[in-house]
Design an enzyme around this catalytic site. Structure first.
Site, PDB file in Angstrom:
ATOM      1  N   VAL A  21       0.859  -1.197   0.000  1.00 40.70           N
ATOM      2  CA  VAL A  21       0.000   0.000   0.000  1.00 40.70           C
ATOM      3  C   VAL A  21       0.887   1.237   0.000  1.00 40.70           C
ATOM      4  O   VAL A  21       1.738   1.404   0.875  1.00 40.70           O
ATOM      5  CB  VAL A  21      -0.904   0.064   1.253  1.00 40.70           C
ATOM      6  CG1 VAL A  21      -1.862   1.255   1.157  1.00 40.70           C
ATOM      7  CG2 VAL A  21      -1.680  -1.215   1.437  1.00 40.70           C
ATOM      8  N   GLY A  38       3.281   2.259  -2.003  1.00 38.58           N
ATOM      9  CA  GLY A  38       4.671   2.212  -2.474  1.00 38.58           C
ATOM     10  C   GLY A  38       5.637   2.575  -1.359  1.00 38.58           C
ATOM     11  O   GLY A  38       5.860   1.802  -0.426  1.00 38.58           O
ATOM     12  N   LYS A  41      -6.341  -1.654  -1.655  1.00 40.11           N
ATOM     13  CA  LYS A  41      -5.453  -1.038  -0.659  1.00 40.11           C
ATOM     14  C   LYS A  41      -6.233  -0.587   0.576  1.00 40.11           C
ATOM     15  O   LYS A  41      -5.756  -0.745   1.699  1.00 40.11           O
ATOM     16  CB  LYS A  41      -4.701   0.130  -1.289  1.00 40.11           C
ATOM     17  CG  LYS A  41      -3.685  -0.338  -2.320  1.00 40.11           C
ATOM     18  CD  LYS A  41      -3.166   0.833  -3.119  1.00 40.11           C
ATOM     19  CE  LYS A  41      -2.084   0.402  -4.097  1.00 40.11           C
ATOM     20  NZ  LYS A  41      -1.783   1.458  -5.068  1.00 40.11           N
TER      21      LYS A  41
HETATM   22  N1  LIG Z   1       5.985  -1.052 -10.048  1.00 37.36           N
HETATM   23  C1  LIG Z   1       5.574  -0.346  -9.002  1.00 37.36           C
HETATM   24  O1  LIG Z   1       5.740   0.874  -8.950  1.00 37.36           O
HETATM   25  C2  LIG Z   1       4.892  -1.033  -7.845  1.00 37.36           C
HETATM   26  C3  LIG Z   1       4.524  -0.268  -6.703  1.00 37.36           C
HETATM   27  C4  LIG Z   1       3.930  -0.898  -5.614  1.00 37.36           C
HETATM   28  C5  LIG Z   1       3.697  -2.260  -5.679  1.00 37.36           C
HETATM   29  N2  LIG Z   1       4.046  -2.951  -6.813  1.00 37.36           N
HETATM   30  C6  LIG Z   1       3.767  -4.379  -6.825  1.00 37.36           C
HETATM   31  O2  LIG Z   1       5.013  -5.072  -6.940  1.00 37.36           O
HETATM   32  C7  LIG Z   1       4.799  -6.293  -7.639  1.00 37.36           C
HETATM   33  C8  LIG Z   1       5.793  -6.355  -8.802  1.00 37.36           C
HETATM   34  O3  LIG Z   1       5.570  -5.280  -9.677  1.00 37.36           O
HETATM   35  P1  LIG Z   1       6.645  -4.868 -10.801  1.00 37.36           P
HETATM   36  O4  LIG Z   1       6.205  -3.538 -11.298  1.00 37.36           O
HETATM   37  O5  LIG Z   1       8.024  -5.024 -10.308  1.00 37.36           O
HETATM   38  O6  LIG Z   1       6.341  -5.971 -11.927  1.00 37.36           O
HETATM   39  P2  LIG Z   1       7.266  -6.371 -13.161  1.00 37.36           P
HETATM   40  O7  LIG Z   1       8.227  -5.278 -13.498  1.00 37.36           O
HETATM   41  O8  LIG Z   1       6.357  -6.878 -14.215  1.00 37.36           O
HETATM   42  O9  LIG Z   1       8.145  -7.591 -12.609  1.00 37.36           O
HETATM   43  C9  LIG Z   1       7.593  -8.861 -12.373  1.00 37.36           C
HETATM   44  C10 LIG Z   1       8.726  -9.853 -12.188  1.00 37.36           C
HETATM   45  O10 LIG Z   1       8.173 -11.121 -11.908  1.00 37.36           O
HETATM   46  C11 LIG Z   1       8.639 -12.089 -12.851  1.00 37.36           C
HETATM   47  N3  LIG Z   1       7.507 -12.999 -13.094  1.00 37.36           N
HETATM   48  C12 LIG Z   1       6.209 -12.663 -13.248  1.00 37.36           C
HETATM   49  N4  LIG Z   1       5.464 -13.776 -13.413  1.00 37.36           N
HETATM   50  C13 LIG Z   1       6.304 -14.823 -13.328  1.00 37.36           C
HETATM   51  C14 LIG Z   1       6.147 -16.235 -13.427  1.00 37.36           C
HETATM   52  N5  LIG Z   1       4.954 -16.797 -13.652  1.00 37.36           N
HETATM   53  N6  LIG Z   1       7.236 -17.023 -13.293  1.00 37.36           N
HETATM   54  C15 LIG Z   1       8.459 -16.475 -13.086  1.00 37.36           C
HETATM   55  N7  LIG Z   1       8.662 -15.132 -12.983  1.00 37.36           N
HETATM   56  C16 LIG Z   1       7.612 -14.328 -13.115  1.00 37.36           C
HETATM   57  C17 LIG Z   1       9.050 -11.304 -14.084  1.00 37.36           C
HETATM   58  O11 LIG Z   1      10.042 -12.038 -14.789  1.00 37.36           O
HETATM   59  P3  LIG Z   1      10.820 -11.382 -16.070  1.00 37.36           P
HETATM   60  O12 LIG Z   1      11.692 -10.318 -15.480  1.00 37.36           O
HETATM   61  O13 LIG Z   1      11.592 -12.467 -16.670  1.00 37.36           O
HETATM   62  O14 LIG Z   1       9.746 -10.823 -16.945  1.00 37.36           O
HETATM   63  C18 LIG Z   1       9.604 -10.034 -13.440  1.00 37.36           C
HETATM   64  O15 LIG Z   1      10.942 -10.223 -13.036  1.00 37.36           O
HETATM   65  C19 LIG Z   1       3.333  -6.290  -8.046  1.00 37.36           C
HETATM   66  O16 LIG Z   1       2.580  -6.994  -7.095  1.00 37.36           O
HETATM   67  C20 LIG Z   1       2.961  -4.829  -8.014  1.00 37.36           C
HETATM   68  O17 LIG Z   1       1.577  -4.619  -7.786  1.00 37.36           O
HETATM   69  C21 LIG Z   1       4.649  -2.378  -7.881  1.00 37.36           C
END
Ligand SMILES: NC(=O)c1ccc[n+]([C@@H]2O[C@H](COP(=O)([O-])OP(=O)(O)OC[C@H]3O[C@@H](n4cnc5c(N)ncnc54)[C@H](OP(=O)(O)O)[C@@H]3O)[C@@H](O)[C@H]2O)c1
Length: 444
Positions: A144, A146, A216
């Protein structure tokens, strides 16, 4: 003193706490990659990260994977060694395979630290029950806000403070989009720039229809009131279907649109109600000051006044820092540390007893909504909307404070203590093929 002990002490002094525990990292994208970078920066190496799960190890990424051929990087969730009391940091997103990893980690008495709000909103109670049984631990500061420390704020407030309401801008994507519209950009231009800056995914529907903020606010209700996330009744209206029209309405009224989520403690019947809805805020209010993808939360209490936090609602670094905070707690816990930081997040509070003052709608002052709608029934230019609106409002026992007819539209102000009645009015008007634009007038 042995060199190992000396090294550990140096590390402890540098980080202001005991050294971080070894961990397993599920996901190395925006958030997971940023965490890897922070760990490398702090320690000069990533040897703390024992195993990493990604989908495609060959993909180029800003934070390169360690030793891609050395066996530390795996691509199948079943290959990730999460059993045996390990610390697992999850930054995958989505329910599967994250849920399976959480179950395996917690069933084995491990610690599961996650940034995944959907996972905790949907399965938090099951996961917490698993943790309670095995001595494991679930932590989700990063899920929640970030980098905005709102889970921590609520967790550390004693029950005696009596939280009366939590309200916040909890979705950075929609806030950024609204800001862009207020700056004169079109919806498609705003979306394009949000995507270019990494604030919006290819499909931003969970952000703009309010589901993300709803997840959230459920989590915050869980931490603050002990109400399981799935039991929180959320009424949700996002900024769709016509965000440009909402912004135009707000501008005409001299204010700004913000998507606000809020939740109150359980009422006399034990029901915990939350709302996510577009609100009209004064230009000089702290809500209007939340710019771009930032977030803000305000916690009103009976005994500790009103507490506010704000900060970057998203972004790899900010979110990774929240994961690092949970890792720091885990380090303290493992070191047998004392003090508030070592307190486990869970078991969560037992459900707070209904507060006699805040559980009645009368506990909060009456609120106002700005409602704007077509002056005539679509397809029936001979039928005026106003008499029908007045009948609908009278049946809902809602006061009509002000009416203004301007360029074919009716602009009205409604007043009530019972927000669900306004939702009902909206439904009735939509049943007449009208498209009401509703903006709650938010408190400063
Ligand atoms: N981005 C933000 O600003 C933010 C803020 C707050 C919370 N979040 C939360 O943080 C989490 C991650 O977000 P993100 O933005 O970092 O996502 P992202 O950039 O898409 O990264 C996801 C990662 O997980 C891996 N992955 C996904 N599905 C997979 C599977 N089935 N098997 C193996 N590896 C898998 C991907 O592998 P590859 O690298 O090989 O594609 C990648 O490394 C989410 O729950 C999101 O809601 C994100």
């Amino acid at each position: 003193m042995s060199s190992a002990v000396e090294a550990a002490r140096t590390e402890e002094a540098r980080q202001g706490g005991p050294p971080l525990p070894p961990l397993v990292l599920a996901g190395c994208g925006t958030v997971g990659g940023a965490l890897l970078g922070l760990i490398r920066e702090g320690r000069g190496s990533d040897d703390l990260v024992r195993s990493i799960l990604v989908r495609d190890p060959a993909r180029e990424r800003p934070e390169p994977l360690p030793d891609p051929d050395g066996g530390r990087v795996v691509t199948r969730p079943s290959e990730l060694p999460v059993e045996g009391g390990r610390v697992v940091v999850e930054a995958l997103g989505g329910i599967r395979p994250a849920l399976g990893l959480a179950r395996r980690t917690l069933a084995g008495g491990g610690t599961f630290i996650t940034a995944n709000k959907s996972l905790v909103a949907e399965h938090g109670t099951e996961l917490e029950a698993l943790a309670a049984k095995s001595g494991g631990r679930l932590a989700f500061e990063a899920a929640v806000g970030g980098g905005m420390p709102v889970v921590r704020l609520l967790r550390d407030l004693p029950d005696a403070a009596r939280v009366r309401r939590i309200e916040g801008i909890l979705n950075g994507t929609s806030n950024y989009l609204l800001d862009e519209l207020h700056a004169g950009r079109s919806w498609s231009e705003a979306l394009q720039s949000a995507r270019a800056l990494g604030y919006a995914e290819a499909d931003p529907s969970r952000d703009v229809d309010g589901r993300d903020a709803a997840d959230k606010i459920r989590l915050l209700a869980w931490v603050a009131f002990g109400v399981p996330p799935a039991h929180v009744r959320v009424t949700r209206r996002g900024i769709l279907p016509d965000p440009e029209a909402l912004v135009a309405e707000a501008r005409a009224l001299g204010g700004v649109v913000r998507l606000l989520a809020r939740v109150d403690p359980p009422d006399g019947a034990g029901i915990c109600r939350a709302r996510v809805e577009p609100c009209l805020v004064p230009r000089d209010s702290p809500w209007a000051d939340v710019r771009g993808a930032d977030n803000r939360a305000r916690v009103s209490t009976a005994r500790a006044g009103t507490l506010s936090v704000s900060g970057p609602g998203a972004g790899g670094q900010a979110t990774a820092l929240s994961l690092l905070t949970d890792l720091g707690d885990e380090a303290l816990r493992r070191a047998g540390g004392s003090g508030g930081l070592a307190r486990p997040v869970f078991p969560v509070r037992t459900i707070v007893a209904p507060d006699p003052d805040s559980s009645r709608a009368e506990g909060h002052p009456a609120e106002r909504w700005h409602l704007s709608l077509e002056g005539k029934i679509p397809g029936h230019p001979e039928i005026e909307v106003r008499p029908r609106l007045e009948r609908i409002l009278a049946r809902a026992d809602i006061r009509l404070v002000d009416v203004d007819r301007d360029s074919g539209r009716l602009r009205t102000v409604l007043e009530t203590r019972h927000a669900p009645r306004v939702d009902l009015v909206g439904e009735r008007l939509r049943a007449l093929a009208l498209e009401p634009r509703l903006l709650r007038l938010a408190e400063r």
